[in-house]
Motif scaffolding. Structure first.
Motif, PDB file in Angstrom:
ATOM      1  N   THR A   1       1.764  -7.232   6.126  1.00 40.01           N
ATOM      2  CA  THR A   1       2.577  -7.938   6.495  1.00 40.01           C
ATOM      3  C   THR A   1       3.321  -8.398   5.365  1.00 40.01           C
ATOM      4  O   THR A   1       2.745  -9.468   4.823  1.00 40.01           O
TER       5      THR A   1
ATOM      6  N   GLY B   1       7.459 -11.279   6.418  1.00 35.92           N
ATOM      7  CA  GLY B   1       7.452 -11.200   7.720  1.00 35.92           C
ATOM      8  C   GLY B   1       7.929  -9.858   8.569  1.00 35.92           C
ATOM      9  O   GLY B   1       8.057  -9.550   9.676  1.00 35.92           O
ATOM     10  N   VAL B   2       7.548  -8.817   7.652  1.00 37.75           N
ATOM     11  CA  VAL B   2       7.837  -7.530   8.121  1.00 37.75           C
ATOM     12  C   VAL B   2       6.423  -6.509   8.168  1.00 37.75           C
ATOM     13  O   VAL B   2       5.777  -6.646   6.885  1.00 37.75           O
ATOM     14  N   ALA B   3       6.206  -5.960   9.267  1.00 38.30           N
ATOM     15  CA  ALA B   3       5.127  -5.037   9.356  1.00 38.30           C
ATOM     16  C   ALA B   3       5.134  -3.779   8.653  1.00 38.30           C
ATOM     17  O   ALA B   3       6.354  -2.843   9.098  1.00 38.30           O
TER      18      ALA B   3
ATOM     19  N   TYR C   1       5.696   1.579  -0.035  1.00 42.41           N
ATOM     20  CA  TYR C   1       5.758   0.785   1.404  1.00 42.41           C
ATOM     21  C   TYR C   1       6.478   1.522   2.190  1.00 42.41           C
ATOM     22  O   TYR C   1       7.493   2.134   2.089  1.00 42.41           O
TER      23      TYR C   1
ATOM     24  N   GLN D   1       7.953   1.962   6.618  1.00 44.94           N
ATOM     25  CA  GLN D   1       7.886   1.472   8.011  1.00 44.94           C
ATOM     26  C   GLN D   1       8.103   2.317   8.914  1.00 44.94           C
ATOM     27  O   GLN D   1       8.637   3.244   8.922  1.00 44.94           O
TER      28      GLN D   1
END
Length: 74
Positions: free
Chosen positions: A47, A50-52, A60, A62
């Motif tokens: 995380t 604040g973003v997984a 990265y 998502q």
């Protein structure tokens, strides 16, 4: 003595709130147009800001629907 617009000390609540806001508003995740259906081997969930996301050797990803999109922190 505190001046208007400045905290009395570096650890004050007002100063901490300003610093936190300043730090978080500069870091934004931007999605690219590169999608994969399966993550590379050895990826781990993290995380950040604040973003997984999934960290795969410094790249990265998502999760989006049934695929993963490469994201970049700006």
């Amino acid at each position: 003595m505190a001046k208007v617009g400045r905290p009395a000390s570096p650890g004050s609540v007002a100063g901490a709130a300003r610093r936190t806001t300043r730090r978080t508003t500069r870091r934004v995740w931007r999605r690219t147009t590169h999608y994969v259906s399966v993550l590379p081997h050895g990826c781990g969930p993290v995380t950040l800001y604040g973003v997984a996301v999934w960290n795969c050797g410094g790249v990265y990803y998502q999760h989006q629907g049934t695929r993963y999109v490469v994201v970049v922190a700006d």
